[in-house]
Write a protein that holds these residues in place. Structure first.
Motif, PDB file in Angstrom:
ATOM      1  N   MET A  77      -6.748  -7.674  -2.968  1.00 27.80           N
ATOM      2  CA  MET A  77      -7.735  -8.652  -3.424  1.00 27.80           C
ATOM      3  C   MET A  77      -7.340  -9.151  -4.812  1.00 27.80           C
ATOM      4  SD  MET A  77      -9.952  -8.584  -0.912  1.00 27.80           S
ATOM      5  CE  MET A  77     -11.424  -9.344  -1.619  1.00 27.80           C
ATOM      6  N   ARG A  78      -7.547 -10.443  -5.035  1.00 29.89           N
ATOM      7  CA  ARG A  78      -7.284 -10.990  -6.364  1.00 29.89           C
ATOM      8  C   ARG A  78      -8.194 -10.314  -7.388  1.00 29.89           C
ATOM      9  NH1 ARG A  78      -3.819 -14.707  -7.346  1.00 29.89           N
ATOM     10  NH2 ARG A  78      -2.968 -16.042  -5.697  1.00 29.89           N
ATOM     11  N   ASP A  79      -7.597 -10.013  -8.519  1.00 23.89           N
ATOM     12  CA  ASP A  79      -8.330  -9.306  -9.566  1.00 23.89           C
ATOM     13  C   ASP A  79      -7.842  -9.837 -10.912  1.00 23.89           C
ATOM     14  OD1 ASP A  79      -9.900  -7.525 -10.961  1.00 23.89           O
ATOM     15  OD2 ASP A  79      -8.498  -5.856 -10.739  1.00 23.89           O
ATOM     16  N   GLY A  80      -8.542 -10.798 -11.450  1.00 23.13           N
ATOM     17  CA  GLY A  80      -8.112 -11.411 -12.693  1.00 23.13           C
ATOM     18  C   GLY A  80      -6.802 -12.148 -12.495  1.00 23.13           C
ATOM     19  N   GLY A  81      -5.807 -11.794 -13.293  1.00 23.25           N
ATOM     20  CA  GLY A  81      -4.494 -12.428 -13.168  1.00 23.25           C
ATOM     21  C   GLY A  81      -3.563 -11.692 -12.241  1.00 23.25           C
ATOM     22  N   GLY A  82      -4.098 -10.746 -11.474  1.00 28.05           N
ATOM     23  CA  GLY A  82      -3.250  -9.980 -10.578  1.00 28.05           C
ATOM     24  C   GLY A  82      -3.948  -9.621  -9.292  1.00 28.05           C
ATOM     25  N   TRP A  83      -3.613  -8.430  -8.757  1.00 31.21           N
ATOM     26  CA  TRP A  83      -4.129  -7.993  -7.466  1.00 31.21           C
ATOM     27  C   TRP A  83      -4.520  -6.530  -7.531  1.00 31.21           C
ATOM     28  CZ3 TRP A  83      -4.232 -11.496  -3.306  1.00 31.21           C
ATOM     29  CH2 TRP A  83      -3.531 -12.691  -3.515  1.00 31.21           C
ATOM     30  N   ARG A  84      -5.496  -6.173  -6.693  1.00 33.30           N
ATOM     31  CA  ARG A  84      -5.900  -4.786  -6.505  1.00 33.30           C
ATOM     32  C   ARG A  84      -5.621  -4.420  -5.055  1.00 33.30           C
ATOM     33  NH1 ARG A  84     -10.935  -5.214  -6.864  1.00 33.30           N
ATOM     34  NH2 ARG A  84     -11.582  -4.683  -4.735  1.00 33.30           N
ATOM     35  N   ILE A  85      -4.862  -3.354  -4.843  1.00 34.48           N
ATOM     36  CA  ILE A  85      -4.432  -2.956  -3.501  1.00 34.48           C
ATOM     37  C   ILE A  85      -5.055  -1.619  -3.127  1.00 34.48           C
ATOM     38  CG2 ILE A  85      -2.451  -2.526  -1.994  1.00 34.48           C
ATOM     39  CD1 ILE A  85      -0.719  -4.084  -3.968  1.00 34.48           C
ATOM     40  N   ASP A  86      -5.597  -1.548  -1.923  1.00 34.57           N
ATOM     41  CA  ASP A  86      -6.148  -0.308  -1.376  1.00 34.57           C
ATOM     42  C   ASP A  86      -5.682  -0.156   0.065  1.00 34.57           C
ATOM     43  OD1 ASP A  86      -8.316   0.824  -3.369  1.00 34.57           O
ATOM     44  OD2 ASP A  86      -8.538  -1.357  -3.380  1.00 34.57           O
ATOM     45  N   GLY A  87      -5.241   1.054   0.405  1.00 33.39           N
ATOM     46  CA  GLY A  87      -4.821   1.285   1.782  1.00 33.39           C
ATOM     47  C   GLY A  87      -3.934   2.499   1.910  1.00 33.39           C
ATOM     48  N   GLU A  88      -3.234   2.567   3.017  1.00 31.71           N
ATOM     49  CA  GLU A  88      -2.398   3.729   3.311  1.00 31.71           C
ATOM     50  C   GLU A  88      -1.209   3.279   4.158  1.00 31.71           C
ATOM     51  OE1 GLU A  88      -3.052   8.370   4.808  1.00 31.71           O
ATOM     52  OE2 GLU A  88      -4.649   6.877   4.969  1.00 31.71           O
ATOM     53  N   LYS A  89      -0.044   3.845   3.896  1.00 35.33           N
ATOM     54  CA  LYS A  89       1.173   3.549   4.635  1.00 35.33           C
ATOM     55  C   LYS A  89       1.841   4.855   5.041  1.00 35.33           C
ATOM     56  CE  LYS A  89       0.941  -0.942   4.111  1.00 35.33           C
ATOM     57  NZ  LYS A  89       0.831  -1.887   5.249  1.00 35.33           N
ATOM     58  N   THR A  90       2.620   4.776   6.090  1.00 31.22           N
ATOM     59  CA  THR A  90       3.348   5.965   6.526  1.00 31.22           C
ATOM     60  C   THR A  90       4.783   5.595   6.867  1.00 31.22           C
ATOM     61  OG1 THR A  90       3.216   7.920   7.944  1.00 31.22           O
ATOM     62  CG2 THR A  90       2.807   5.793   9.000  1.00 31.22           C
ATOM     63  N   TRP A  91       5.646   6.623   6.975  1.00 33.95           N
ATOM     64  CA  TRP A  91       7.071   6.437   7.246  1.00 33.95           C
ATOM     65  C   TRP A  91       7.742   5.557   6.194  1.00 33.95           C
ATOM     66  CZ3 TRP A  91       8.022  10.222  10.185  1.00 33.95           C
ATOM     67  CH2 TRP A  91       7.184  10.568  11.243  1.00 33.95           C
ATOM     68  N   ASN A  92       7.390   5.808   4.929  1.00 34.29           N
ATOM     69  CA  ASN A  92       8.050   5.123   3.811  1.00 34.29           C
ATOM     70  C   ASN A  92       9.363   5.831   3.502  1.00 34.29           C
ATOM     71  OD1 ASN A  92       5.804   3.422   1.626  1.00 34.29           O
ATOM     72  ND2 ASN A  92       5.398   3.983   3.744  1.00 34.29           N
ATOM     73  N   THR A  93      10.413   5.481   4.216  1.00 33.55           N
ATOM     74  CA  THR A  93      11.699   6.152   4.088  1.00 33.55           C
ATOM     75  C   THR A  93      12.316   5.884   2.718  1.00 33.55           C
ATOM     76  OG1 THR A  93      12.061   5.953   6.462  1.00 33.55           O
ATOM     77  CG2 THR A  93      13.995   6.402   5.102  1.00 33.55           C
ATOM     78  N   GLY A  94      12.762   6.944   2.051  1.00 33.10           N
ATOM     79  CA  GLY A  94      13.456   6.823   0.778  1.00 33.10           C
ATOM     80  C   GLY A  94      12.569   6.667  -0.424  1.00 33.10           C
ATOM     81  N   VAL A  95      11.266   6.802  -0.238  1.00 35.01           N
ATOM     82  CA  VAL A  95      10.357   6.571  -1.358  1.00 35.01           C
ATOM     83  C   VAL A  95      10.460   7.678  -2.413  1.00 35.01           C
ATOM     84  CG1 VAL A  95       8.286   7.776  -0.525  1.00 35.01           C
ATOM     85  CG2 VAL A  95       8.046   5.660  -1.835  1.00 35.01           C
ATOM     86  N   HIS A  96      11.070   8.806  -2.072  1.00 36.06           N
ATOM     87  CA  HIS A  96      11.217   9.888  -3.053  1.00 36.06           C
ATOM     88  C   HIS A  96      12.149   9.500  -4.200  1.00 36.06           C
ATOM     89  CE1 HIS A  96      14.865  10.319  -0.734  1.00 36.06           C
ATOM     90  NE2 HIS A  96      15.300  11.278  -1.530  1.00 36.06           N
ATOM     91  N   ARG A  97      13.004   8.491  -3.974  1.00 41.24           N
ATOM     92  CA  ARG A  97      13.928   8.043  -5.020  1.00 41.24           C
ATOM     93  C   ARG A  97      13.633   6.618  -5.486  1.00 41.24           C
ATOM     94  NH1 ARG A  97      20.082   8.986  -3.502  1.00 41.24           N
ATOM     95  NH2 ARG A  97      20.318   9.034  -5.774  1.00 41.24           N
ATOM     96  N   ALA A  98      12.946   5.855  -4.677  1.00 41.26           N
ATOM     97  CA  ALA A  98      12.749   4.436  -4.967  1.00 41.26           C
ATOM     98  C   ALA A  98      11.714   4.240  -6.074  1.00 41.26           C
ATOM     99  CB  ALA A  98      12.310   3.696  -3.713  1.00 41.26           C
ATOM    100  N   PRO A  99      12.026   3.450  -7.091  1.00 41.55           N
ATOM    101  CA  PRO A  99      11.034   3.178  -8.135  1.00 41.55           C
ATOM    102  C   PRO A  99       9.973   2.168  -7.705  1.00 41.55           C
ATOM    103  CG  PRO A  99      13.113   2.112  -8.661  1.00 41.55           C
ATOM    104  CD  PRO A  99      13.354   2.934  -7.433  1.00 41.55           C
ATOM    105  N   TYR A 100      10.216   1.488  -6.560  1.00 38.84           N
ATOM    106  CA  TYR A 100       9.242   0.527  -6.052  1.00 38.84           C
ATOM    107  C   TYR A 100       9.091   0.710  -4.546  1.00 38.84           C
ATOM    108  CZ  TYR A 100       9.541  -2.016 -10.479  1.00 38.84           C
ATOM    109  OH  TYR A 100       9.482  -2.369 -11.814  1.00 38.84           O
ATOM    110  N   ASP A 101       7.935   0.304  -4.052  1.00 35.57           N
ATOM    111  CA  ASP A 101       7.663   0.300  -2.624  1.00 35.57           C
ATOM    112  C   ASP A 101       7.192  -1.106  -2.249  1.00 35.57           C
ATOM    113  OD1 ASP A 101       7.507   1.330  -0.098  1.00 35.57           O
ATOM    114  OD2 ASP A 101       5.667   2.474  -0.425  1.00 35.57           O
TER     115      ASP A 101
END
Length: 424
Positions: A171-195
């Motif tokens: 959802m838009r929130d001022g000059g940016g966004w607010r994110i809520d939710g859940e994801k699975t099978w995020n491969t490589g996220v243990h090393r990745a600085p971004y998702d």
């Protein structure tokens, strides 16, 4: 029509083979690095004390192999020349990936970690295609050097292959966004600085439009790795993550507001044809090793190869390999000629059949090799366990068949590279 592999690709395969023998094989066999590829491999690769994550020594070895490949000019093959690549094609990548996989398990190409001396570089390719000038300036150098990058937060626990019914919202929130939710099978996220988080920003569940991709820092407040999911093939780097009141600026939008599905589909089509070629190469390796063993093994006084019970299954698998190879090469060429989305039905055909074929070939190789084939002293059980996941990930084989049916019965239409109206 000419079905020969282009001469420049034949020459390049020879260069790759020479590089493997000169730099990669010695590295694989030094300092007991072979433990990552022999019967000890799962135990050596897995850090059981950190919840099954990849062992840091294992990942460091992969990093060193990639650095050597990059210095030699191979790692960035599919990238444009301006980024140090060779302007590689989908056909070239398909032929290379099959060639490397057909060599069997090794440091040159170990797809458990999506590792290869000739990289998919999907993240870089997407950044080049969809990133803003500011994002390219921020990310590209680090991505090319391997110091930054992003995982892919697409799949959701309650929806699996249905990428259009996303409960994750932004959802838009001022000059940016607010994110809520859940994801699975995020491969490589243990090393990745971004998702790269896909979230619905407009529209209704089931709509292709209204899904936006965000580059979310994995250290952002509210971003949490809930667990790493253990799988058939260890180690695991497949995380379930939650996002609670995660704030990102407008500059985090990747590929345009409401156009995230197009980014995903671009990623899927290019990766699926390469995945299909890799599975074909692995299947061919299993067949070749089985033929060799059947000629050498002589129970009851004659070679196994003299038995039709051994011959016929391998003949059928070899026939399928030849037919599939022709379709993969044709499809990859058409992608290069007419656009990434121009032959989506053929991409799905190649993908689901190749992954299934690899599992069948690995299973047959185990049977031909008997008890030794079932043991971890041969790579067939590892090949089976790894490639079995491809029948589920990035679209199950049922989803692939559904896509083919959509085109076959006229429910879906092929689109230009800029258009998307398909199931992910």
């Amino acid at each position: 029509m000419n079905f020969d592999i282009p001469k420049e690709l034949v020459a390049y395969l020879e260069d790759l083979d020479a590089f493997i023998e000169r730099e990669i094989k010695p590295l694989e066999n030094s300092d007991d690095n072979i433990r990552f590829f022999d019967h000890r491999r799962e135990d050596a690769r897995t850090d059981w004390e950190r919840g099954g994550l990849p062992n840091e020594a294992w990942e460091a070895l992969l990093d060193e192999a990639r650095r050597r490949a990059d210095r030699a000019g191979h790692y960035r093959y599919p990238l444009p020349a301006q980024y140090g690549g060779k302007d590689g094609t989908n056909l070239g990548m398909a032929i290379i990936r099959e060639h490397l996989s057909a060599k069997g398990l090794g440091l040159h190409n170990d797809l458990q970690n999506e590792h290869s001396i000739v990289a998919n570089n999907i993240g870089v390719l997407l950044m080049i295609a969809y990133g803003t000038d500011a994002q390219k300036k921020e990310f590209l150098d680090g991505m090319l050097e391997g110091t930054t990058g992003f995982a892919f937060g697409i799949t959701e626990p309650n929806h699996g292959s249905d990428a259009t019914h996303m409960e994750t919202r932004a959802m838009r929130d001022g000059g940016g966004w607010r994110i809520d939710g859940e994801k699975t099978w995020n491969t490589g996220v243990h090393r990745a600085p971004y998702d790269m988080i896909m979230a619905r920003t407009s529209g209704e569940p089931g709509d292709a439009d209204g899904i936006t991709a965000f580059l979310v820092p994995t250290k952002a407040p509210g971003f949490k790795v809930e667990e790493y999911l253990w799988t058939f093939n260890m180690p695991t780097d497949h995380a379930r993550v939650s996002l609670r009141d995660v704030r990102v600026p407008d500059s985090a939008v990747f590929g345009g507001e409401g156009k995230g599905l197009g980014v995903v589909q671009h990623f899927f089509n290019e990766n699926r044809i390469r995945q299909a070629a890799a599975s074909l190469g692995a299947a061919q390796f299993c067949i070749n090793e089985s033929v060799k063993y059947a000629l050498e093994r002589k129970p009851f006084g004659k070679p196994l190869a003299a038995n039709q019970g051994i011959q016929f299954p391998l003949v059928e698998l070899s026939t399928q390999c030849e037919m599939l190879r022709a379709l993969i090469h044709k499809t990859a060429w058409q992608m290069d000629t007419y656009g990434v989305f121009s032959v989506s039905d053929k991409v799905s055909m190649c993908n689901y059949w190749s992954n299934r074929l690899c599992c069948e070939a690995a299973d047959r190789a185990m049977q031909v090799h008997g008890g030794l084939g079932y043991s971890r002293h041969k790579p067939f059980e590892h090949i089976y366990r790894h490639h079995r996941r491809y029948r589920i990930t990035e679209g199950t084989e049922e989803i692939q068949m559904r896509r083919v049916a959509g085109y076959l019965f006229g429910f879906m239409k092929q689109r230009s590279p800029k258009g998307v109206s398909e199931d992910a």
